[in-house]
Scaffold this active site. Structure first.
Site, PDB file in Angstrom:
ATOM      1  N   HIS A  55       3.378   3.694 -19.185  1.00 58.87           N
ATOM      2  CA  HIS A  55       4.280   4.921 -19.670  1.00 58.87           C
ATOM      3  C   HIS A  55       5.462   3.909 -19.780  1.00 58.87           C
ATOM      4  O   HIS A  55       5.930   3.323 -18.712  1.00 58.87           O
ATOM      5  CB  HIS A  55       4.322   6.042 -18.984  1.00 58.87           C
ATOM      6  CG  HIS A  55       2.944   6.682 -18.738  1.00 58.87           C
ATOM      7  ND1 HIS A  55       2.127   6.430 -17.729  1.00 58.87           N
ATOM      8  CD2 HIS A  55       2.524   7.904 -19.387  1.00 58.87           C
ATOM      9  CE1 HIS A  55       1.121   7.236 -17.766  1.00 58.87           C
ATOM     10  NE2 HIS A  55       1.491   8.204 -18.959  1.00 58.87           N
ATOM     11  N   ASP A  58       6.943   4.018 -16.340  1.00 57.35           N
ATOM     12  CA  ASP A  58       6.331   3.438 -15.275  1.00 57.35           C
ATOM     13  C   ASP A  58       7.000   1.979 -15.157  1.00 57.35           C
ATOM     14  O   ASP A  58       6.975   1.338 -14.010  1.00 57.35           O
ATOM     15  CB  ASP A  58       4.785   3.281 -15.691  1.00 57.35           C
ATOM     16  CG  ASP A  58       3.890   4.269 -15.669  1.00 57.35           C
ATOM     17  OD1 ASP A  58       4.236   5.276 -15.202  1.00 57.35           O
ATOM     18  OD2 ASP A  58       3.026   3.942 -16.617  1.00 57.35           O
ATOM     19  N   MET A  89      -2.024  -1.400 -24.489  1.00 58.48           N
ATOM     20  CA  MET A  89      -2.127   0.052 -24.816  1.00 58.48           C
ATOM     21  C   MET A  89      -0.593   0.177 -24.123  1.00 58.48           C
ATOM     22  O   MET A  89      -0.195  -0.186 -23.111  1.00 58.48           O
ATOM     23  CB  MET A  89      -2.904   0.877 -24.421  1.00 58.48           C
ATOM     24  CG  MET A  89      -2.847   2.309 -24.334  1.00 58.48           C
ATOM     25  SD  MET A  89      -1.988   3.209 -23.033  1.00 58.48           S
ATOM     26  CE  MET A  89      -3.396   4.029 -22.427  1.00 58.48           C
ATOM     27  N   GLU A 182      -5.172  12.134 -26.875  1.00 55.48           N
ATOM     28  CA  GLU A 182      -5.983  12.437 -25.699  1.00 55.48           C
ATOM     29  C   GLU A 182      -6.114  13.799 -25.292  1.00 55.48           C
ATOM     30  O   GLU A 182      -5.206  14.276 -24.966  1.00 55.48           O
ATOM     31  CB  GLU A 182      -5.610  11.571 -24.247  1.00 55.48           C
ATOM     32  CG  GLU A 182      -6.117  11.724 -23.421  1.00 55.48           C
ATOM     33  CD  GLU A 182      -5.745  10.934 -22.168  1.00 55.48           C
ATOM     34  OE1 GLU A 182      -5.111   9.741 -22.316  1.00 55.48           O
ATOM     35  OE2 GLU A 182      -6.066  11.106 -20.885  1.00 55.48           O
ATOM     36  N   LYS A 184      -7.252  17.152 -23.232  1.00 54.74           N
ATOM     37  CA  LYS A 184      -7.445  17.436 -21.897  1.00 54.74           C
ATOM     38  C   LYS A 184      -7.645  18.946 -21.851  1.00 54.74           C
ATOM     39  O   LYS A 184      -6.724  19.848 -22.520  1.00 54.74           O
ATOM     40  CB  LYS A 184      -6.489  16.948 -20.967  1.00 54.74           C
ATOM     41  CG  LYS A 184      -6.623  17.298 -19.560  1.00 54.74           C
ATOM     42  CD  LYS A 184      -5.591  16.578 -18.788  1.00 54.74           C
ATOM     43  CE  LYS A 184      -5.961  16.853 -17.108  1.00 54.74           C
ATOM     44  NZ  LYS A 184      -4.881  16.348 -16.180  1.00 54.74           N
ATOM     45  N   GLU A 218     -11.416  11.114 -22.356  1.00 59.65           N
ATOM     46  CA  GLU A 218     -11.546  10.769 -20.753  1.00 59.65           C
ATOM     47  C   GLU A 218     -12.578  11.458 -20.074  1.00 59.65           C
ATOM     48  O   GLU A 218     -12.675  12.598 -20.246  1.00 59.65           O
ATOM     49  CB  GLU A 218     -10.097  11.066 -20.110  1.00 59.65           C
ATOM     50  CG  GLU A 218     -10.161  10.784 -18.716  1.00 59.65           C
ATOM     51  CD  GLU A 218      -8.701  11.194 -17.981  1.00 59.65           C
ATOM     52  OE1 GLU A 218      -7.816  10.562 -18.421  1.00 59.65           O
ATOM     53  OE2 GLU A 218      -8.784  11.674 -16.959  1.00 59.65           O
ATOM     54  N   HIS A 221     -11.709  14.594 -18.201  1.00 59.99           N
ATOM     55  CA  HIS A 221     -11.154  15.850 -18.949  1.00 59.99           C
ATOM     56  C   HIS A 221     -12.371  16.743 -19.371  1.00 59.99           C
ATOM     57  O   HIS A 221     -12.538  18.019 -19.430  1.00 59.99           O
ATOM     58  CB  HIS A 221     -10.322  15.465 -20.071  1.00 59.99           C
ATOM     59  CG  HIS A 221      -9.176  14.792 -19.684  1.00 59.99           C
ATOM     60  ND1 HIS A 221      -8.052  13.975 -20.257  1.00 59.99           N
ATOM     61  CD2 HIS A 221      -8.641  14.403 -18.360  1.00 59.99           C
ATOM     62  CE1 HIS A 221      -7.226  13.722 -19.646  1.00 59.99           C
ATOM     63  NE2 HIS A 221      -7.567  13.940 -18.464  1.00 59.99           N
ATOM     64  N   ASP A 246     -10.610   6.488 -21.553  1.00 58.85           N
ATOM     65  CA  ASP A 246     -10.260   6.441 -20.288  1.00 58.85           C
ATOM     66  C   ASP A 246     -11.556   6.865 -19.387  1.00 58.85           C
ATOM     67  O   ASP A 246     -12.201   7.834 -19.401  1.00 58.85           O
ATOM     68  CB  ASP A 246      -9.099   7.618 -20.140  1.00 58.85           C
ATOM     69  CG  ASP A 246      -7.753   7.247 -20.409  1.00 58.85           C
ATOM     70  OD1 ASP A 246      -7.613   6.249 -21.065  1.00 58.85           O
ATOM     71  OD2 ASP A 246      -6.799   8.113 -20.282  1.00 58.85           O
ATOM     72  N   ASP A 256      -7.949  18.411 -11.322  1.00 62.56           N
ATOM     73  CA  ASP A 256      -7.971  16.997 -11.927  1.00 62.56           C
ATOM     74  C   ASP A 256      -8.018  15.817 -10.817  1.00 62.56           C
ATOM     75  O   ASP A 256      -6.999  15.557 -10.167  1.00 62.56           O
ATOM     76  CB  ASP A 256      -6.592  16.674 -12.798  1.00 62.56           C
ATOM     77  CG  ASP A 256      -6.586  15.638 -13.441  1.00 62.56           C
ATOM     78  OD1 ASP A 256      -7.661  14.954 -13.576  1.00 62.56           O
ATOM     79  OD2 ASP A 256      -5.644  15.340 -14.068  1.00 62.56           O
ATOM     80  N   ASP A 258      -9.547  12.461 -10.751  1.00 63.55           N
ATOM     81  CA  ASP A 258      -9.204  11.115 -11.205  1.00 63.55           C
ATOM     82  C   ASP A 258      -9.953  10.082 -10.073  1.00 63.55           C
ATOM     83  O   ASP A 258      -9.432   9.048  -9.690  1.00 63.55           O
ATOM     84  CB  ASP A 258      -7.593  10.769 -11.266  1.00 63.55           C
ATOM     85  CG  ASP A 258      -7.103  11.063 -12.628  1.00 63.55           C
ATOM     86  OD1 ASP A 258      -7.880  11.269 -13.680  1.00 63.55           O
ATOM     87  OD2 ASP A 258      -5.913  11.227 -12.612  1.00 63.55           O
ATOM     88  N   ASP A 288      -8.488   5.180 -16.011  1.00 64.22           N
ATOM     89  CA  ASP A 288      -7.487   6.196 -15.645  1.00 64.22           C
ATOM     90  C   ASP A 288      -7.779   6.893 -14.718  1.00 64.22           C
ATOM     91  O   ASP A 288      -7.989   8.190 -14.662  1.00 64.22           O
ATOM     92  CB  ASP A 288      -7.339   7.030 -16.917  1.00 64.22           C
ATOM     93  CG  ASP A 288      -5.878   7.811 -16.805  1.00 64.22           C
ATOM     94  OD1 ASP A 288      -5.057   7.611 -15.961  1.00 64.22           O
ATOM     95  OD2 ASP A 288      -5.589   8.622 -17.632  1.00 64.22           O
TER      96      ASP A 288
END
Ligand code: GCO
Ligand code: MN
Ligand code: MN
Length: 388
Positions: A55, A58, A89, A182, A184, A218, A221, A246, A256, A258, A288
């Site tokens: 991002h 980031d 990406m 994406e 979710k 993802e 998700h 993802d 969530d 992950d 991800d």
């Protein structure tokens, strides 16, 4: 030689935000310190990853000066070159800053929408500097808890305007990005707009330049919503819209999580890898996910290595499944093909309709056919358990 050692040609990628996740959750403070992006690039490349994604914030803090930005960008570029890593990406953080507390592109406040467009264009410029070719849009704050603030589909119209605008910007700048939206179902908002792959595919068809836009599904998700991720993936592939993926894991119906790829749902992970490997998808296999909050930095690298290793083991299982003559014989027997009948159902004509209507079918014979899925599933499980 370890057959499950990741190599750049496997196209494994991680986000700076994934291995860099500090272990903060709604109940507790970070358990790990911030990870330097240059260090991340070196460690990921040592582990055999192909690339790293980010991002905007980031890499470059939201309040960085131009001079700071340029220094960070130069250091990161050097690290990528030194370690042979790519940035396939890029994406925008449109969820962290309080300005986006009630949405970014879909905010009811036109000032927020304009800021979100500005921030995204700047982040697209940044991604393009690193050669990124996929641009992901995850609408982290694009949703609602309260539906009384306007017409319910206002948000969708605003989101469409934003994506249409940015498609033109992409074209104008000659960046050549493919946009991957994406879906979710929820988190961080109570309800996120466009919650599933099917919703996203339907939305893409309403855009000005639908060919520029695909999906970034993802694993977690769909699983959060109690859906089957492999089925969502299959539909996206069928639509020619798999632009990015993802990978992670998740227990159904939970917050969530992950989790590390393959940590929970091995069978769905197997069919996910099977679809990716057999569909001709040649994009990044992006993880991800993040290490458990219990872990220190060693645990983070164990997590990252585990994601890639599990993928490669499952890829090997996919090859075993394809080479297993008993399984393949069963699949052939499962698929009943009568060419005359198939021809009748493909491509309408009045004559075909009349012929179908005049046929006699033995319902009882159809109902009593032996399908044999129990044995086929057991053999699949035995492949996964390593005894075939
Ligand atoms: C999530 C999302 C994000 C996005 C990321 C890239 O649940 O937080 O999956 O991790 O994928 O913002 O756009
Ligand atoms: Mn997610
Ligand atoms: Mn994601």
């Amino acid at each position: 030689m370890d057959a499950y050692l990741p190599k750049p040609e496997d196209k494994f990628t991680f986000g700076l935000w994934t291995v860099g996740n500090p272990g903060r959750d709604p109940f507790g403070e970070p358990t790990r310190s911030r990870m330097d992006p240059v260090h991340t690039v070196r460690k990921l490349s040592e582990l055999g990853a192909w690339g790293v994604n980010f991002h905007d914030n980031d890499l470059v803090p939201i309040d960085a000066s131009t001079a700071e930005r340029d220094r960070i960008v130069a250091d990161f570029k050097k690290a990528l070159g030194d370690h042979n890593m790519v940035v396939p990406m890029a994406t925008t953080n449109l969820f962290g800053d309080p300005a986006f507390k009630d949405g970014a592109f879909t905010s009811a406040d036109s000032r927020v929408r304009a800021y979100a467009l500005q921030k995204t264009m700047q982040a697209m410029d940044l991604g393009a500097e690193f050669g990124a070719k996929t641009y992901v849009f995850w609408g982290g704050r694009e949703g609602a808890e309260v539906d009384a603030g306007g017409v319910m589909n206002d948000g969708l119209k605003r989101f469409r305007d934003a994506i249409n605008f940015l498609c033109d910007y992409n074209h104008d700048q000659g960046y050549g990005y493919r946009f991957a939206l994406e879906p979710k179902p929820n988190e961080p908002r109570g309800d996120l707009f466009l919650p599933t792959a099917g919703a996203m595919l339907g939305f893409i068809a309403t855009l000005d330049q639908p060919d520029m836009v695909g999906v970034n599904p993802e694993f977690a998700h769909d699983t959060m919503a109690g859906l089957n991720f492999a089925h969502a993936l299959a539909q996206i592939i069928d639509a020619g819209k798999l632009f990015h993926v993802d990978l992670n894991d998740q227990k159904m119906g939970r917050f969530d999580q992950d989790l590390r790829f393959g940590a929970e749902n091995l069978k769905t992970a197997f069919f996910t890898v099977k679809l990716l490997e057999e569909s001709g998808y040649d994009g990044p296999r992006h993880f991800d996910a993040h290490a458990l909050r219990t872990e220190d930095e060693d645990g983070v690298w164990a997590f990252a290595a585990g994601c890639m290793r599990t993928y490669l083991i499952l890829k090997d299982k996919v090859a075993r499944f394809a080479a297993d003559t008993e399984i393949q014989d069963m699949i052939r027997a499962y698929t009943v093909t009568e060419p005359d009948l198939d021809g009748l159902g493909q491509g309408y004509s009045a004559d075909k309709a009349a012929r179908l209507k005049s046929m006699t079918f033995d319902r009882h014979a159809l109902g009593s056919r032996r399908v044999d899925l129990e044995r086929l599933d057991q053999l699949t499980v035995e492949i996964l358990m390593g005894v075939r």
